[in-house]
Scaffold this active site. Sequence first.
Site, PDB file in Angstrom:
ATOM      1  N   PHE C 120      14.067  53.910  18.773  1.00  0.00           N
ATOM      2  CA  PHE C 120      14.054  52.614  18.206  1.00  0.00           C
ATOM      3  C   PHE C 120      13.430  51.974  18.101  1.00  0.00           C
ATOM      4  O   PHE C 120      12.182  52.639  18.311  1.00  0.00           O
ATOM      5  CB  PHE C 120      15.166  51.944  19.800  1.00  0.00           C
ATOM      6  CG  PHE C 120      16.677  51.381  19.201  1.00  0.00           C
ATOM      7  CD1 PHE C 120      17.297  52.714  18.145  1.00  0.00           C
ATOM      8  CD2 PHE C 120      16.572  50.107  18.910  1.00  0.00           C
ATOM      9  CE1 PHE C 120      18.747  51.600  18.048  1.00  0.00           C
ATOM     10  CE2 PHE C 120      17.681  50.134  18.685  1.00  0.00           C
ATOM     11  CZ  PHE C 120      19.207  50.339  18.399  1.00  0.00           C
ATOM     12  N   GLN C 235      14.811  35.926  19.876  1.00  0.00           N
ATOM     13  CA  GLN C 235      14.572  36.691  18.936  1.00  0.00           C
ATOM     14  C   GLN C 235      15.017  36.948  17.814  1.00  0.00           C
ATOM     15  O   GLN C 235      16.366  36.760  17.701  1.00  0.00           O
ATOM     16  CB  GLN C 235      14.851  37.937  19.740  1.00  0.00           C
ATOM     17  CG  GLN C 235      14.595  39.252  19.085  1.00  0.00           C
ATOM     18  CD  GLN C 235      15.095  40.614  19.560  1.00  0.00           C
ATOM     19  OE1 GLN C 235      15.614  41.078  20.706  1.00  0.00           O
ATOM     20  NE2 GLN C 235      13.693  41.064  20.233  1.00  0.00           N
ATOM     21  N   HIS C 237      16.112  38.564  14.873  1.00  0.00           N
ATOM     22  CA  HIS C 237      16.206  40.394  14.487  1.00  0.00           C
ATOM     23  C   HIS C 237      15.884  40.776  13.111  1.00  0.00           C
ATOM     24  O   HIS C 237      17.120  39.786  12.248  1.00  0.00           O
ATOM     25  CB  HIS C 237      18.005  41.024  14.659  1.00  0.00           C
ATOM     26  CG  HIS C 237      17.988  42.393  14.681  1.00  0.00           C
ATOM     27  ND1 HIS C 237      18.277  43.521  13.589  1.00  0.00           N
ATOM     28  CD2 HIS C 237      18.708  43.575  15.897  1.00  0.00           C
ATOM     29  CE1 HIS C 237      18.081  44.283  14.071  1.00  0.00           C
ATOM     30  NE2 HIS C 237      18.634  44.324  14.804  1.00  0.00           N
ATOM     31  N   LEU C 247      25.100  42.026  12.376  1.00  0.00           N
ATOM     32  CA  LEU C 247      23.776  42.535  12.651  1.00  0.00           C
ATOM     33  C   LEU C 247      24.164  43.524  11.771  1.00  0.00           C
ATOM     34  O   LEU C 247      24.931  44.210  11.678  1.00  0.00           O
ATOM     35  CB  LEU C 247      23.938  42.504  13.763  1.00  0.00           C
ATOM     36  CG  LEU C 247      23.215  43.898  14.681  1.00  0.00           C
ATOM     37  CD1 LEU C 247      21.837  43.418  14.099  1.00  0.00           C
ATOM     38  CD2 LEU C 247      23.027  43.863  16.317  1.00  0.00           C
ATOM     39  N   GLU C 250      19.691  47.916  14.574  1.00  0.00           N
ATOM     40  CA  GLU C 250      17.930  48.979  14.468  1.00  0.00           C
ATOM     41  C   GLU C 250      18.940  49.985  14.204  1.00  0.00           C
ATOM     42  O   GLU C 250      17.722  50.747  13.552  1.00  0.00           O
ATOM     43  CB  GLU C 250      17.467  48.636  15.642  1.00  0.00           C
ATOM     44  CG  GLU C 250      15.744  48.955  15.395  1.00  0.00           C
ATOM     45  CD  GLU C 250      15.156  47.944  16.447  1.00  0.00           C
ATOM     46  OE1 GLU C 250      15.142  46.897  16.467  1.00  0.00           O
ATOM     47  OE2 GLU C 250      14.265  48.652  17.723  1.00  0.00           O
ATOM     48  N   ARG C 295      10.970  44.105  17.105  1.00  0.00           N
ATOM     49  CA  ARG C 295      11.912  43.489  15.953  1.00  0.00           C
ATOM     50  C   ARG C 295      11.287  41.326  15.536  1.00  0.00           C
ATOM     51  O   ARG C 295      10.955  41.330  14.528  1.00  0.00           O
ATOM     52  CB  ARG C 295      12.419  42.491  16.740  1.00  0.00           C
ATOM     53  CG  ARG C 295      13.668  43.653  16.866  1.00  0.00           C
ATOM     54  CD  ARG C 295      15.038  43.716  18.023  1.00  0.00           C
ATOM     55  NE  ARG C 295      15.811  44.506  17.825  1.00  0.00           N
ATOM     56  CZ  ARG C 295      16.935  44.773  18.471  1.00  0.00           C
ATOM     57  NH1 ARG C 295      17.241  43.352  19.176  1.00  0.00           N
ATOM     58  NH2 ARG C 295      17.809  45.824  18.348  1.00  0.00           N
ATOM     59  N   HIS C 363      19.236  36.594  17.149  1.00  0.00           N
ATOM     60  CA  HIS C 363      19.145  37.190  17.739  1.00  0.00           C
ATOM     61  C   HIS C 363      19.952  37.466  19.365  1.00  0.00           C
ATOM     62  O   HIS C 363      20.659  37.536  20.315  1.00  0.00           O
ATOM     63  CB  HIS C 363      18.925  38.991  17.444  1.00  0.00           C
ATOM     64  CG  HIS C 363      19.816  40.794  18.183  1.00  0.00           C
ATOM     65  ND1 HIS C 363      21.290  39.872  17.516  1.00  0.00           N
ATOM     66  CD2 HIS C 363      19.065  40.968  18.442  1.00  0.00           C
ATOM     67  CE1 HIS C 363      21.411  42.126  18.392  1.00  0.00           C
ATOM     68  NE2 HIS C 363      20.629  41.716  18.531  1.00  0.00           N
ATOM     69  N   ARG C 398      11.239  40.574  23.239  1.00  0.00           N
ATOM     70  CA  ARG C 398      12.502  42.424  23.878  1.00  0.00           C
ATOM     71  C   ARG C 398      12.833  43.784  22.911  1.00  0.00           C
ATOM     72  O   ARG C 398      12.600  43.368  21.689  1.00  0.00           O
ATOM     73  CB  ARG C 398      14.554  41.862  24.206  1.00  0.00           C
ATOM     74  CG  ARG C 398      14.298  42.713  24.751  1.00  0.00           C
ATOM     75  CD  ARG C 398      16.317  42.651  25.104  1.00  0.00           C
ATOM     76  NE  ARG C 398      16.759  41.856  23.411  1.00  0.00           N
ATOM     77  CZ  ARG C 398      18.002  42.698  22.879  1.00  0.00           C
ATOM     78  NH1 ARG C 398      17.653  44.098  23.523  1.00  0.00           N
ATOM     79  NH2 ARG C 398      18.762  42.410  22.196  1.00  0.00           N
TER      80      ARG C 398
END
Lengths: 253, 128, 604
Positions: C120, C235, C237, C247, C250, C295, C363, C398
Site C-alpha cells: 500500500f 486528505q 485520495h 473511490l 489504492e 496520497r 477522502h 494518513r
Amino acid sequence: MPAEQTMTLEIFRYHPETDSEPRFQAYEVPYDEDWVVLDAINWIKDHVDGTLTHRWSCRMGVCGSCGMMVNGDPKLTCAAFLKDYYPRPVKVEPLVNFPVERDLVVSLDGFMEKLEAVKPYIIRDDVNDTSGGEYLQSPAELARYKQYSMCINCMLCYAACPVAGHEDEFLGPAALALGHRYNRDSRDRGRAERLDVMLAGEAIWGCTFVGECTAVCPKHVDPAGAIQQAKAVAAQEYFRRFAMPRGAKDAGA
Amino acid sequence: MSGRLHRPQRWAWFLERPGYLLFMARELTGFFVAGYLVVLLVTLGRLGGGETAFAEWLQTLSTPGWTVAHAVALAASVWHSVTWFAAVPQAMPIQLGEKRLPAPLAAVVMGYGPWLTVTTIIVWGVLR
Amino acid sequence: MGHGTTHPHDVVIIGGGGAGLRASIAIAQENPGFSVACVSKVYPMRSHTVTAEGGAAAAIKPNDSLEDHIYDTISGADWLADQDAVEYFVNEAPAEMVQLEHWGCPWSREPDGSVAVRPFGGMKIERTWFAADKTGFHMLHSLFQTTLKYGNIVRYDEHFATRLLIDGRGRCRGCAAIELRTGKVRAVLGKAVIVCTGGAGRVFPFTTNGSIKTGDGMAMAYRAGVALKDMEFVQYHPTGLPGTGILITEASRGEGGILVNRDGHRYLQDYDLGEALDVSDPRHPQKRAMELGPRDRLSQCFMKEMWAGRTIETRDGHVVHLDLRHLGEAKIDKKIPFVRELSRNYAGIDPVKKPIPVRPVVHYVMGGIDVDGDSATGVPGLYAAGECACVSINGANRLGSNSLTELLVFGAQAGRHAARFAMDNPDCDTADLEAQAEDEGDRIRRAWFGAPSGRGERIAALRTELHDAMEDGAGIYRDAGSLRAACDKVAELKERYGGVALDDRTNSFNTELTAALELESLLDVAEAMAHSGLERTESRGSHQRLDHTERNDDDFLAHSLAFREDGAPPRIEYRPVTITKWPPGARTYGAGSGLKKRPKGDAA
C-alpha cells in the site's frame, strides 16, 4: 446551452401523521444520462420538495440504504440509471413486503429480528483469545462461504420473495444466506445452534424456491441457492436427531 | 396519526413478476408428472389383470385423446426436469479448490448427463 | 416533536460505524453487567466504514517489523503524528486484526491458510490485510454481526444525536437525540460517552464520503468546548472517478496499476517519487515509490500535471488514467473485483480493456476531536475514536490502510477507558440532564417549526455555496487569500443559516430537519478547517500553501487546536508534537527511501 431535457418520476407518498392512504406524486426532473434514480430523488428533495423522504448514503452500491421499487422491480436506486428508462416515466415506490414508515422509507424492525435470530457470528469457545494468532483458513475454505458473506442487507430479496410477503415465521433470503455463510465457515463451531433456529416451523421450510431473491440480488449472493443447501443440511440434521434423539446436538462438520 | 402503512400481498401476487409466473408454471407441471405416474400405475394394474385387460387398456391409450394427453404430459415432464436441472448447480454446488464448477457444466454433470445415461440404457433395453 | 423517555446506561456511544461497534464490544465483553448504548443516525451496517476498500495495516509477517510500520506512519504523517500514540497503535494493531479475524472477517488468504497482505502507498513493505477490495464492508459487517451476540449492547438505530449533555460538574453524561421515526427528542444517558461519528468529507463537493459524513460528532464536541485538532489537514485520495467521486482503491496500485498522463507518460517519476520500472519488472510495484507514494504527494502531482496542461479534460473536470490492463482479467477479478464493478457501472469502463479516468477526491479528515493517547478529551467522561477523533497518529497525511486499523485499536481502547471511567465515577442526579434534553427539543422545534414556511433560503443553496468556497479556498493547494475567502464565506453562511426555512414541519422521519442540522455541523467543521489552515503558514503533508511552500519545524511542529467562540472566529492554539525516537527528517520516497529511517541514537 441546449434546451434541458426532462423526465417524470412518479413517487409514492405516504405520511403517517396525516395520510390514511398512499398516493403518487409526479415530479419533473432534469434528465442527465449519468444520473441514477437516486440523483433525481435527491434533486427533488434539494430543489423542489423538502418533504420527500428517503434513505441514502454511499451512492456506490455497498451501504444498502437506497433500495426501492423502480417500475415494480426492487433496485438499489444508486445503481438504477435514468438512461435505462428515459424517456418513459419512472415509478418509484418503497420496497414491498415491508411496512412503510413514510414515503420511500420502510421499517427494518422485522428484518433486524430475523438477522439476529440466525446467530450471524462465529461461535466457538476461544473466539476472544488472540494469543495463538489467526485461525488458518485455506483459500478453498474461504471460497466455500465467501459468496454468502457479500450480503449488504439491502433487503431487495425480501421485496422479491412472495413467501416473505405473507409468512412471518419465514426468516427470509438474506438472513438465511447469512446463517448458511457462518455454517460453512471452517472457523465456526456453531452449526447445531443455528440449525435449532432454522429447523423450527417455517423458518427455512417456508421457502418454495421461487428464486427471485437471487434474480434481484445486486451483489450476486444467490440466497436461493444458499437456502436450498441449508435445507439439505437441515434435513440431514432432522433425520439424525430423529434417529438419535440423545446426544445429537453436535452436527459435525 | 395513522402510523405505519401495511400493504397486504395481493392474492394474484404470481402475476406481478415474470419470475413468479415461471415459478407457478414449474409447480403446475408437477401435476402432469403426477398424472403420468397414475397412468403408469393403472397400466401396471391392468397388466396384473390379465392379457385381455391389458390389451384393452393399450387400445384405449392409443386413441387420439390419450396420445395428445401423453404428448402434453411429456412436454410438461421435460420442462419440469429442465427446471430441476437448472436448480441443481445452485442447490448442490461442486467446488473444485477455490473455483466452483460453472453452472452449465454442473447441470450436465449432475442432471443431463445421468438423465441421458439412464434413458439410453432403458431405450437400449427396450429396443434390444 | 415531543419528548421521549430518558434511558440510563453505563456508557453511551454515539456512532455505529467501525469504531463505535468495536468500542461497544470492548465494553460489553469486559463489563458484562454494563449497559452500552449505541446511538446511530443510520443502521450500523449503513455506516461509512462499509465503503473502505483496500485494506487494514498490521505488521505480522516475518519480513516485517513494528519499527518499520511506525516509521512509515510517522514519515507519512510528515512528522506531525504523536510518536507515542503511533507506537501504541502499531503495537496493538496485530492483536486487534487477529481478533477481527476470529470474529469472522473473511480476510483473503495465502495458500497455507495464513492471512494474506498486499503493498500500500507509503508503506515500506506489504502489510495491508485485505478482504479482496471490500475490506471495510467485511470489517463493518463482522463487527456489527458480532455485536448481536451481546445482550447488553442496546442499539438506538436511526437516532440523530444533536447535543452532548454536560452535568453541573462539567462531566459529559450522554446526548440528546432525535428518534427519527417519531421525531421525539430523548436523553440517552450514561456515566461516560464516546463519540465515534466519523469524518466530514461532505464539507467538500467532490468526495468519496457518503451523505452521512457531515461531521456531526466533531461539531457537537466543538460546541461543548473541546478543540478540533489539525483540521487543516484534509486528505485528497488521488484516484476517484470523475463526476461521482467514487473511490478506486489504492489496492489497484498496490496490485501493480500505473498512473499515466495524457501522453501515456508515468508522470510521477518527474516529481521525485522514484524510477518508473517497467510493469513487467519483477520489482514492480516498488514500495514507497511512484504509484505507491503517499496520497498527499500523488494528489499534488496531479495538480502540477494539470497546471502543465498534461491531464485530460472531460465533462467532469481534468483526469489522468489509472491503467490496470497489464494485470489481466484473472488478477483483477480475484484481487480487485469491486474496482471492475464500480468502473463498469459508474464510468462505463472495463478496466480489463481500458484505463480508468481518475482525479483526486476528498477522502479523509486527518484532524478531529482533540483526544490524548487514552482517547480522552478534556471534558471528563467524554472520549472519541475513529475518523472523528485526532489522537494523532495520522498527522499531516494518513497512510492508506491505517484508518481501518485505527478504528479497531482506538475504538477498543476508548471503550476500555470509558468503561473504567464509568466504574470509577458512579451515577449521580440525572434531572438536570433530562431538562437539557427537553430544552434541546424545544430549541429545535422553535428554530425549525416556528417560522412560516416558504420564506427562507433552501438548505441545498447554502450547502452548494459552502462546497464551492471550500473547494476553491481550502483544496489541495491553498494560500492566505483563498483561505481568507473561505473563512469569510463560512462566516457569511453561518449568518445566513438562521434564515434557512424547511418545507417539512412534521415529526416523523423528517430528513429535511436532519439535513439542516447536518448543514450546521458542516459549517462548524468548515470554520475550523479554514481558520486552522489560514493560521498555519507552512506547507506540510496535505496542507500545501502556495505562499509558504516549505515545512517549518521551528514554528509548526505542533498541532493546531481550534476552539469555538460564539459569534466570532475560532481561537487557534498550538500544542507541540510528541517526538520520541524519530526526529523530523526529510520525507523522501523513491528507491531505497524506506532505508532512510534513523532512530535516535543510531549512527547516521
